[in-house]
Every structure is written in C-alpha cells, then in structure tokens.
Design a protein around this motif. Sequence first.
Motif, PDB file in Angstrom:
ATOM      1  N   VAL A 438       0.862  -1.181   0.000  1.00 50.02           N
ATOM      2  CA  VAL A 438       0.000   0.000   0.000  1.00 50.02           C
ATOM      3  C   VAL A 438       0.904   1.239   0.000  1.00 50.02           C
ATOM      4  N   LYS A 439       0.463   2.268  -0.722  1.00 49.25           N
ATOM      5  CA  LYS A 439       1.246   3.494  -0.857  1.00 49.25           C
ATOM      6  C   LYS A 439       0.421   4.676  -0.367  1.00 49.25           C
ATOM      7  N   LYS A 440       1.043   5.501   0.480  1.00 54.65           N
ATOM      8  CA  LYS A 440       0.390   6.695   0.995  1.00 54.65           C
ATOM      9  C   LYS A 440       1.432   7.782   1.203  1.00 54.65           C
ATOM     10  N   ASP A 441       1.196   8.955   0.603  1.00 54.46           N
ATOM     11  CA  ASP A 441       2.121  10.092   0.739  1.00 54.46           C
ATOM     12  C   ASP A 441       3.550   9.696   0.382  1.00 54.46           C
ATOM     13  N   ASN A 442       3.673   8.928  -0.701  1.00 62.25           N
ATOM     14  CA  ASN A 442       4.978   8.522  -1.240  1.00 62.25           C
ATOM     15  C   ASN A 442       5.743   7.563  -0.328  1.00 62.25           C
ATOM     16  N   LYS A 443       5.057   6.939   0.610  1.00 61.16           N
ATOM     17  CA  LYS A 443       5.666   5.940   1.491  1.00 61.16           C
ATOM     18  C   LYS A 443       4.955   4.609   1.272  1.00 61.16           C
ATOM     19  N   PHE A 444       5.686   3.507   1.558  1.00 63.16           N
ATOM     20  CA  PHE A 444       5.171   2.176   1.296  1.00 63.16           C
ATOM     21  C   PHE A 444       5.077   1.351   2.585  1.00 63.16           C
ATOM     22  N   GLY A 445       4.103   0.479   2.603  1.00 62.36           N
ATOM     23  CA  GLY A 445       3.954  -0.481   3.679  1.00 62.36           C
ATOM     24  C   GLY A 445       3.323  -1.752   3.141  1.00 62.36           C
ATOM     25  N   VAL A 446       3.155  -2.756   4.019  1.00 64.18           N
ATOM     26  CA  VAL A 446       2.573  -4.036   3.609  1.00 64.18           C
ATOM     27  C   VAL A 446       1.345  -4.324   4.456  1.00 64.18           C
ATOM     28  N   THR A 447       0.265  -4.696   3.771  1.00 66.85           N
ATOM     29  CA  THR A 447      -0.990  -5.088   4.406  1.00 66.85           C
ATOM     30  C   THR A 447      -1.402  -6.428   3.792  1.00 66.85           C
ATOM     31  N   ASN A 448      -2.308  -7.142   4.478  1.00 65.02           N
ATOM     32  CA  ASN A 448      -2.804  -8.387   3.894  1.00 65.02           C
ATOM     33  C   ASN A 448      -4.305  -8.323   3.672  1.00 65.02           C
ATOM     34  N   HIS A 449      -4.884  -9.443   3.216  1.00 60.14           N
ATOM     35  CA  HIS A 449      -6.286  -9.478   2.805  1.00 60.14           C
ATOM     36  C   HIS A 449      -7.266  -9.285   3.955  1.00 60.14           C
ATOM     37  N   LYS A 450      -6.776  -9.294   5.194  1.00 58.63           N
ATOM     38  CA  LYS A 450      -7.636  -9.020   6.343  1.00 58.63           C
ATOM     39  C   LYS A 450      -7.391  -7.631   6.928  1.00 58.63           C
ATOM     40  N   ASN A 451      -6.705  -6.783   6.136  1.00 50.90           N
ATOM     41  CA  ASN A 451      -6.423  -5.408   6.551  1.00 50.90           C
ATOM     42  C   ASN A 451      -5.575  -5.366   7.813  1.00 50.90           C
ATOM     43  N   GLU A 452      -4.673  -6.326   7.934  1.00 51.05           N
ATOM     44  CA  GLU A 452      -3.741  -6.336   9.057  1.00 51.05           C
ATOM     45  C   GLU A 452      -2.460  -5.628   8.627  1.00 51.05           C
ATOM     46  N   PRO A 453      -2.042  -4.567   9.330  1.00 54.07           N
ATOM     47  CA  PRO A 453      -0.820  -3.836   8.960  1.00 54.07           C
ATOM     48  C   PRO A 453       0.423  -4.641   9.321  1.00 54.07           C
ATOM     49  N   LEU A 454       1.000  -5.318   8.329  1.00 51.91           N
ATOM     50  CA  LEU A 454       2.176  -6.152   8.594  1.00 51.91           C
ATOM     51  C   LEU A 454       3.428  -5.307   8.776  1.00 51.91           C
ATOM     52  N   THR A 455       3.445  -4.096   8.191  1.00 52.63           N
ATOM     53  CA  THR A 455       4.492  -3.104   8.467  1.00 52.63           C
ATOM     54  C   THR A 455       3.827  -1.731   8.520  1.00 52.63           C
ATOM     55  N   GLU A 456       4.539  -0.792   9.057  1.00 50.17           N
ATOM     56  CA  GLU A 456       4.080   0.592   8.987  1.00 50.17           C
ATOM     57  C   GLU A 456       4.248   1.108   7.551  1.00 50.17           C
TER      58      GLU A 456
END
Length: 492
Positions: A438-456
């Motif tokens: 997922v990308k927000k404000d030019n930063k990247f993170g990882v999420t899964n199919h249950k909307n669990e934030p695996l990284t910031e």
Amino acid sequence: MKKLIFVLFSSACLGQTDQYKQILLTKKIGKEVRSYSRGYGIFTDARTGKTGIVDSLGIITFEYPFKSEISLLWKDRFVLKAKSGKSNGKTAVINAQGKEIIPMDLFKFRTWENKDRLIYTRQGKDCVYDFNGNEIIPFSEKIVFGSENRFFVKNNEVWTIYDFSGKKVSDREFSDDLRFYKGRTYLTKGEKSGEVIDNNGNILSMISNHNVDNINAFPYLITLDASKERYGIIDEKENVIADEIYEQAFVGREYIYLTKDDKVSIFSKKEGKLYNLDYHYVNPLFNGLFKTSQDQKNPKTAVVRLDGEVVFPKEYDRVEGLTISGDKYLYLRKEEEEEILDKDLKNILNSDEYGIEKIFPNTLILNRNDNYYIFTPKTGHYRELKDLKEIRESELYPALVGKNTGNFYGMMDENGNEIIPFVYDDITTFLGANEFIVKKDNKFGVTNHKNEPLTEVKYDKFIHDKKGIRLTKGKETEFIYFTEQNDKNFAD
C-alpha cells in the motif's frame, strides 16, 4: 486481452492470521517468532540459538536451555532437536510445556499429514507411536505407511497389513509393501496377471490376460500393450471395452479419455459406453457438455455433447464451466461479447450491455456505461456500486481492487463491502500472495487481505521476489514473507 476471472478466498475477515499473530508476538516477547499455528508460536533467540514455545497470549510455555530446533508436529505436539549440551543430536516429541511425550533419543521419524501417528526408527528397527506416546505397533523389521489409515509391517521377511489402531486386518502375507489409492491397489502376479485388492487384503478382481496400467477408474481398468505402447480399457471381469489401440489414456472423475491419431474417444463410467469424437481433445464442463481444445491452427473452441452434437460452434475465444452459489453456469466469450448461461443455456443477464468484470463464489461484478454493479444470479438482483470509479485490472488477484470517486484505492469483497479502506494512493498486488503493497504520501507499507498492517507505511522503496517483499528506509530493512492464497480458479 480479457482478464482472467478468479473467485475470492472469503468475504469474511474474522480473526487474526497466523502471520499477523506471529508479528504481534515477536513485538511482545522481544524474540523472533518465526512461525505461529494452532495457538502456538515457535521463537528463536538469535544470539544464543535457543528455541522455545509461546502461546497465543504471549506467555512463554517452554524454552530449551541449549541451542536447539523446535518444529510443530500436530496440534500441541512439537519435535525438539538438541544441537548442543548433553543431548546434542537427539530428538524428542514434546508438548507445549516441554514435557517429553516420546523421550529424547537418537531416532528418526515419519508421519502422515493430519494423522496422529508416527513411525519411529531406532537402530534399524521401526515401531509406531501415537502423539500421546502410546506404542501402537511394537518394533518390527520395517514399517511403512500404506495409506492414510493403513500400515504395512514387515516381520520374518514378509509384509502384513495393519490399521491405525495397531490391529492386523488380514493374515495375508505379501513379498513387498504396497500403496493404496481410494482403498485399492493392484498386485502384479506375473506377465498379464494380477489382482485388484482392497486395503484389508481382499481380492476385488483377478486379471489373467492383460497388463494393467491404472486402476483409478475401478471397476474399469486401463490396460497397456507394452510392445506397441498402446492403451485400452477392461472391466473388473476382464471384459474388453476398448481395444489396446490408443496412444494415451487419462482417467477423470466421470470419464476416461483415450486419444488416437489426433482424435479423442470418451468412455462414460456412468453409462459404460465409449463415444468417438471428431476433435483433438475435450474438457468436461457439466451435464454432459464439453469444450473442445484450442490449437495454433484453430485458436477457437466449441461446446459439444458426448454424441458429437455441436451446442455452440467452434468460434468462441473462451468457454468455462462455473459454479456460482452452488449452481452450474456456462461462460462464453467471442471477441468482446460475453455471456453467462444457466443450466438450461439461457442468458442470466437481462441486457447485453453489461460487461463482466469479476466472478465471485456468489456474485458477479458488472460494468455498464462506466458504472459498476453487483449481480446475484441466485436472486437476479442488481445493485449499483455508486462510489466505485475504477476497477484495477488485477486479473489474477482474488478480490476487487479499485479506486473510488475520491481517487483513493482500496479493496471490496464480493458483496461490495470494504475489506481494505479506500485511503491509499496506490495498491500493488502479487500473484498467489495474500500480502500487498500500500502506498500513501509517497511511502510504502505491507498489508494483507484481512487489513492487518504487517508493516508501517513508512518505507521509501520495496523490491519483491518469489518468497516475499523487502522494504527499506535508509539502513532500516524489513522483510515480509508471502503466504499463499486459498483461492481457486473459478472454472470447474
């Protein structure tokens, strides 16, 4: 190219995934939890090499005092392998509290998936234990798994059949161990002779004049003339159904497929009858319908019946059999025209203006005049997705990835419910994986199919390989392993 269509793994997002629980436990206990399953995680102390077990609440239930390796065996049973100390090189089966269920010793073991049985090997002899440490079969010359509920046990140079309770099910003796498939196997007795036996050693069929190649369609058997490399079919009484003249033979659930001179013949197990078709090959759809093969000479496909009747001519680009809400449907595409037909071959859409974007287990996502709709074939109900502006062509991802009218990306399930909120500047999915960027404000993170934030969502860049995603920010690096989707192709 028209997108492929896959079903969604699930529209429900209840409970935490094992992967997310693993990440949360790692943060809680300050040690790397490298796996989590069935209520327990296994952690490793990177500095000492010691391993241990942690429960779902973050309570450490066991920690081995020396360098070691722990792996989950079954439910709350684990295998402990010591790598230093007085037990270096030995193995034990333990419970979650570290109690030895099978004592620490120099042994090897084999198990059958999801069965609480273990073949224990020590000093060249085999025995069988359950996962409570009870001896099921005493030490013998050799023991092997015959199937998910049978063992072959060798003593005095002969093999006999035992069940998983440790009971010998037959006095019949064999010179070799065998493997059962659907409770049956074929025992060769000599040239063109043998027996089909069940997993209790009983004879189901005796063969005296054929070389049997495959019994998976029993009571029908595939035979082989090895000198000519040609296949045929007989029944369990050795009556010839198809002569040994075919180049290949394939066993399916309802049919046996035979090919010769680029033509296919189909034997219906239900009817006990052989049909000859004027096609190179066919694949089953439902209700006795088949789609013909596509090749370089003619990349189109047709829909035919067993008797050769052409239901739809050989002019379609794609034909698939579908199951939606438990009912059978037929998908047809010719150039840009698409149809989905019910079991009576009637179009289920009330307008040919609809384009099919996605097929889920119970619904379709449709497009008409740049508006998106959910259609439920079971009820014939249409519902507009009013806030959806665009669907991302994530053609192999089993969810709807799209952009809303505010130009933010998110994900929906088959009923139009948000499973990932529409707050991101971009979403990048990966084939076969539950995790995505997922990308927000030019930063990247990882999420899964249950909307669990695996990284910031804080990293400057990412790269991926077949194992997972590596994210970096300056010298800080984080790696998230891919977990496999539980989806399946929409086609039957």
